[in-house]
Design a protein around this motif. Structure first.
Motif, PDB file in Angstrom:
ATOM      1  N   ALA A 173       2.019  95.407   2.078  1.00 20.47           N
ATOM      2  CA  ALA A 173       3.247  95.968   2.607  1.00 20.47           C
ATOM      3  C   ALA A 173       4.136  95.029   3.602  1.00 20.47           C
ATOM      4  CB  ALA A 173       3.071  97.371   3.361  1.00 20.47           C
ATOM      5  N   GLY A 174       3.424  94.291   4.391  1.00 20.03           N
ATOM      6  CA  GLY A 174       3.936  93.368   5.185  1.00 20.03           C
ATOM      7  C   GLY A 174       4.785  92.332   4.652  1.00 20.03           C
ATOM      8  N   PRO A 175       4.254  91.463   3.849  1.00 19.06           N
ATOM      9  CA  PRO A 175       4.955  90.365   2.985  1.00 19.06           C
ATOM     10  C   PRO A 175       6.019  90.992   2.001  1.00 19.06           C
ATOM     11  CG  PRO A 175       2.412  89.976   2.835  1.00 19.06           C
ATOM     12  CD  PRO A 175       2.755  91.521   3.661  1.00 19.06           C
ATOM     13  N   ALA A 176       5.736  92.040   1.817  1.00 18.47           N
ATOM     14  CA  ALA A 176       6.845  92.776   0.690  1.00 18.47           C
ATOM     15  C   ALA A 176       8.096  92.999   1.609  1.00 18.47           C
ATOM     16  CB  ALA A 176       6.480  93.996  -0.068  1.00 18.47           C
ATOM     17  N   LEU A 177       7.778  93.767   2.860  1.00 15.89           N
ATOM     18  CA  LEU A 177       9.068  94.136   3.722  1.00 15.89           C
ATOM     19  C   LEU A 177       9.734  92.661   4.250  1.00 15.89           C
ATOM     20  CD1 LEU A 177       7.533  96.756   5.810  1.00 15.89           C
ATOM     21  CD2 LEU A 177       9.418  97.109   4.275  1.00 15.89           C
ATOM     22  N   TRP A 178       8.921  91.646   4.355  1.00 15.19           N
ATOM     23  CA  TRP A 178       9.416  90.532   5.064  1.00 15.19           C
ATOM     24  C   TRP A 178      10.131  89.748   3.718  1.00 15.19           C
ATOM     25  CZ3 TRP A 178       8.518  85.215   3.561  1.00 15.19           C
ATOM     26  CH2 TRP A 178       9.115  84.209   4.242  1.00 15.19           C
ATOM     27  N   SER A 179       9.802  89.940   2.499  1.00 14.78           N
ATOM     28  CA  SER A 179      10.474  89.033   1.462  1.00 14.78           C
ATOM     29  C   SER A 179      11.995  89.825   1.150  1.00 14.78           C
ATOM     30  CB  SER A 179       9.675  89.064   0.041  1.00 14.78           C
ATOM     31  OG  SER A 179       8.358  88.298   0.192  1.00 14.78           O
ATOM     32  N   PHE A 181      13.833  91.823   3.226  1.00 18.63           N
ATOM     33  CA  PHE A 181      14.624  91.470   4.188  1.00 18.63           C
ATOM     34  C   PHE A 181      15.066  90.019   4.358  1.00 18.63           C
ATOM     35  CE2 PHE A 181      12.654  95.786   5.889  1.00 18.63           C
ATOM     36  CZ  PHE A 181      13.869  96.435   5.745  1.00 18.63           C
ATOM     37  N   GLY A 182      14.383  89.401   3.990  1.00 25.60           N
ATOM     38  CA  GLY A 182      14.631  88.000   4.088  1.00 25.60           C
ATOM     39  C   GLY A 182      15.768  87.796   3.121  1.00 25.60           C
ATOM     40  N   PHE A 183      15.653  88.162   1.822  1.00 28.09           N
ATOM     41  CA  PHE A 183      16.549  88.287   0.727  1.00 28.09           C
ATOM     42  C   PHE A 183      17.939  88.718   1.168  1.00 28.09           C
ATOM     43  CE2 PHE A 183      18.374  90.099  -3.010  1.00 28.09           C
ATOM     44  CZ  PHE A 183      18.795  89.017  -3.666  1.00 28.09           C
ATOM     45  N   VAL A 184      17.910  89.860   1.649  1.00 28.08           N
ATOM     46  CA  VAL A 184      19.077  90.807   2.192  1.00 28.08           C
ATOM     47  C   VAL A 184      19.839  89.771   3.378  1.00 28.08           C
ATOM     48  CG1 VAL A 184      19.818  92.652   3.359  1.00 28.08           C
ATOM     49  CG2 VAL A 184      18.247  92.913   1.617  1.00 28.08           C
ATOM     50  N   LEU A 185      18.897  89.351   4.289  1.00 30.84           N
ATOM     51  CA  LEU A 185      19.585  88.355   5.405  1.00 30.84           C
ATOM     52  C   LEU A 185      20.153  87.040   4.721  1.00 30.84           C
ATOM     53  CD1 LEU A 185      19.770  88.663   8.337  1.00 30.84           C
ATOM     54  CD2 LEU A 185      17.612  87.327   8.324  1.00 30.84           C
ATOM     55  N   THR A 189      24.263  86.390   4.877  1.00 34.69           N
ATOM     56  CA  THR A 189      24.839  85.198   5.534  1.00 34.69           C
ATOM     57  C   THR A 189      25.644  84.335   4.648  1.00 34.69           C
ATOM     58  OG1 THR A 189      22.698  85.132   6.779  1.00 34.69           O
ATOM     59  CG2 THR A 189      23.960  83.260   6.857  1.00 34.69           C
ATOM     60  N   LEU A 190      25.006  83.975   3.497  1.00 33.28           N
ATOM     61  CA  LEU A 190      25.904  83.245   2.375  1.00 33.28           C
ATOM     62  C   LEU A 190      27.290  83.801   1.886  1.00 33.28           C
ATOM     63  CD1 LEU A 190      22.952  82.187   0.206  1.00 33.28           C
ATOM     64  CD2 LEU A 190      24.048  80.750   2.200  1.00 33.28           C
ATOM     65  N   ALA A 191      27.101  85.250   1.981  1.00 32.22           N
ATOM     66  CA  ALA A 191      28.455  86.022   1.907  1.00 32.22           C
ATOM     67  C   ALA A 191      29.541  86.234   2.843  1.00 32.22           C
ATOM     68  CB  ALA A 191      28.222  87.219   1.206  1.00 32.22           C
ATOM     69  N   GLY A 192      28.995  85.429   4.091  1.00 34.03           N
ATOM     70  CA  GLY A 192      29.732  85.527   5.059  1.00 34.03           C
ATOM     71  C   GLY A 192      29.925  86.993   5.758  1.00 34.03           C
ATOM     72  N   ALA A 193      29.267  87.824   5.513  1.00 36.93           N
ATOM     73  CA  ALA A 193      29.198  89.123   6.187  1.00 36.93           C
ATOM     74  C   ALA A 193      28.562  89.116   7.547  1.00 36.93           C
ATOM     75  CB  ALA A 193      28.252  90.095   5.330  1.00 36.93           C
ATOM     76  N   LEU A 194      27.806  88.051   8.018  1.00 37.84           N
ATOM     77  CA  LEU A 194      27.374  88.121   9.586  1.00 37.84           C
ATOM     78  C   LEU A 194      28.253  87.118  10.153  1.00 37.84           C
ATOM     79  CD1 LEU A 194      23.375  87.779   8.771  1.00 37.84           C
ATOM     80  CD2 LEU A 194      25.013  89.695   9.011  1.00 37.84           C
ATOM     81  N   ALA A 202      21.742  85.632  15.086  1.00 38.34           N
ATOM     82  CA  ALA A 202      20.381  84.665  15.427  1.00 38.34           C
ATOM     83  C   ALA A 202      19.369  85.432  15.660  1.00 38.34           C
ATOM     84  CB  ALA A 202      21.205  84.007  16.647  1.00 38.34           C
ATOM     85  N   LEU A 203      19.368  86.580  16.291  1.00 34.26           N
ATOM     86  CA  LEU A 203      18.191  87.448  16.695  1.00 34.26           C
ATOM     87  C   LEU A 203      17.395  87.810  15.499  1.00 34.26           C
ATOM     88  CD1 LEU A 203      16.498  88.880  18.667  1.00 34.26           C
ATOM     89  CD2 LEU A 203      17.964  90.969  18.564  1.00 34.26           C
ATOM     90  N   LEU A 204      18.428  88.428  14.490  1.00 32.80           N
ATOM     91  CA  LEU A 204      17.635  88.723  12.983  1.00 32.80           C
ATOM     92  C   LEU A 204      16.993  87.413  12.578  1.00 32.80           C
ATOM     93  CD1 LEU A 204      20.478  90.968  11.566  1.00 32.80           C
ATOM     94  CD2 LEU A 204      18.484  91.551  12.545  1.00 32.80           C
ATOM     95  N   TRP A 205      17.493  86.481  12.283  1.00 26.64           N
ATOM     96  CA  TRP A 205      16.914  85.400  11.866  1.00 26.64           C
ATOM     97  C   TRP A 205      15.501  84.758  12.579  1.00 26.64           C
ATOM     98  CZ3 TRP A 205      16.971  83.617   7.249  1.00 26.64           C
ATOM     99  CH2 TRP A 205      17.996  83.429   6.212  1.00 26.64           C
ATOM    100  N   ALA A 206      15.948  85.082  14.060  1.00 29.00           N
ATOM    101  CA  ALA A 206      14.536  84.277  14.702  1.00 29.00           C
ATOM    102  C   ALA A 206      13.438  85.453  14.487  1.00 29.00           C
ATOM    103  CB  ALA A 206      15.056  84.455  16.206  1.00 29.00           C
ATOM    104  N   VAL A 207      13.704  86.888  14.538  1.00 29.54           N
ATOM    105  CA  VAL A 207      12.768  87.741  14.261  1.00 29.54           C
ATOM    106  C   VAL A 207      12.193  87.526  12.620  1.00 29.54           C
ATOM    107  CG1 VAL A 207      11.946  90.248  13.984  1.00 29.54           C
ATOM    108  CG2 VAL A 207      13.687  89.386  15.882  1.00 29.54           C
TER     109      VAL A 207
END
Length: 432
Positions: A173-179, A181-185, A189-194, A202-207
């Motif tokens: 479950a942990g790696p699945a959630l990480w993958s 949320f990483g894809f969404v983030l 970011t690439l779409a300029g939504a952040l 920065a906090l989201l990426w750091a975590v």
């Protein structure tokens, strides 16, 4: 000189060797997630008017304000009804999961995103309790708030038992959630939504990066030096966030008390009289009228409120006086919730006050909860009771959930260790 060096050494050991206040941070996690959950459920019929497409503060006005202040909210990504319903549902779900302590690191981040997104969408809908919740949702991300009273703690104990038996423990479950949320983030970011203020992205990426590093080290380095180093860093961040939470609570009361002193109505002892006569703050008119009619009671409450708020930050140096004032403040917030009809403001403040509760009291509270649950399960039919109690844990272990808690180096008594882990202990202002 040796005494000073020894004191510094002990202080460093306390900060780096353990995540202090595991029970206090668990109560904060439970308190704020429950407060936000209850608010979202109560306002479910009115959600569109508060934060959604039907809000008087329209999407165009919100865009103009956010373009100016750079506040973070995912509701600006789309003004559609479907997107709003998804965000609202995720906010409710993350509150439930954080309350239960399931994947607390991930859920604390999702919880923060939900709080910031809804509150920043309609900034004029909030009050003092919302401001506290807004700040605490950010601080919770930095704490190891799932060490006790959580599903994470139970899972960690079960995993430890399985490893002791020589079984292999696989976390999917942990790696699945990480993958996910990483894809969404990355996509956002690439779409300029952040774009906008840099802090929350920065906090989201750091975590997210820290989570990946934590998993990789745990997978390949086991319990070696890299894992110990990560534990030390996590403890330092946790303890720093705990200090900030405590300082925030003290600052709230100190500023409120000193501003009240400057008001003429607080000086003459009549300030409490006026909100009791406002229809908006009178859910129980008969009760409000009875209190307002008693001049002595109004004066005592007015002066007592100011005295408690001004004095509280200074009482942290004396455990007994601090506990008395803490009980008084919590009782006052409970009265405000009933008499003035401000339940969520009061719940938020009580949750913030909980950081100062003594560990001994919280442990007894946990014991009462366990016994109450056992009594409740004992009244259920035999087979159902057996299924519910099979393999259960009480969440009382200090080392579960957010990773192990390293022992403080050196020969120390049990009382000294408990003192270090209790933010509500005497001289907490010096130690944490």
């Amino acid at each position: 000189m040796n005494g000073i060096a020894l004191s510094v050494s002990r202080g460093i050991a306390r900060v780096t060797g353990a995540a202090l206040g595991p029970y206090q941070t668990a109560v904060i996690r439970i308190g704020f997630s429950a407060t936000w959950l209850l608010f979202l459920l109560r306002e479910l019929p009115h959600r569109h008017e508060l934060y959604g497409p039907g809000s008087p503060w329209g999407h165009d006005l919100a865009e103009q304000l956010i373009a100016d202040n750079g506040a973070f909210t995912v509701l600006m990504w789309s003004d559609g009804r479907v997107w709003f319903e998804i965000v609202y549902a995720v906010a409710v779900l993350s509150s439930v999961l954080l309350l239960l302590g399931w994947r607390t690191r991930t859920m604390s981040v999702v919880f923060m995103v939900g709080v910031l997104s809804l509150q920043n969408r309609s900034v004029f809908m909030g009050d003092g309790g919302d401001n506290v919740l807004h700040l605490m949702s950010i601080y919770l991300v930095l704490t190891r708030c799932g060490q006790v009273w959580s599903l994470d703690a139970r899972r960690a104990r079960r995993a430890g038992g399985a490893r002791a038996r020589g079984e292999r423990v696989v976390d999917r479950a942990g790696p699945a959630l990480w993958s996910v949320f990483g894809f969404v983030l990355l996509t956002m970011t690439l779409a300029g939504a952040l774009d906008g203020d840099w802090f929350v992205p920065a906090l989201l990426w750091a975590v997210w990066a820290a989570q990946g590093l934590w998993w990789a080290v745990g997978r390949w380095a086991g319990g070696g030096e890299p894992r110990i180093l990560l534990d030390v860093i996590a403890d330092i961040v946790h303890n720093g966030a705990l200090v900030v939470i405590m300082a925030e609570a003290c600052l709230i009361y100190a500023t409120a008390g000193w501003y009240k002193i400057q008001g003429s109505r607080w000086q003459d002892g009549t300030a409490v009289y006026y909100p009791l006569n406002l229809d908006y703050f009178s859910p129980w008119p008969a009760l409000s009228e009875a209190l307002a009619a008693n001049g002595t009671m109004v004066m005592l409450i007015t002066y007592g409120t100011v005295a408690v708020q001004v004095a509280f930050p200074f009482t942290l140096f004396n455990r007994r006086v601090k506990n008395v004032l803490l009980a008084a403040m919590m009782a006052e917030h409970a009265v405000i919730a009933v008499v003035l009809g401000l339940p969520f403001f009061s719940l938020a403040m009580i949750a913030a006050d909980a950081v100062f509760l003594p560990t001994s009291f919280l442990r007894r509270l946990g014991g009462w909860a366990v016994r109450a649950r056992a009594g409740l399960l004992g009244r259920l039919p035999g087979r159902l009771s057996t299924r519910l109690t099979a393999g259960r844990g009480d969440g009382g272990g200090v080392g579960g959930g957010d990773g192990r808690t390293a022992a403080v180096p050196g020969p120390r008594s049990r009382e000294a260790v408990e003192s270090d882990k209790d933010p509500g202990h005497t001289h907490v202002g010096f130690r944490t």
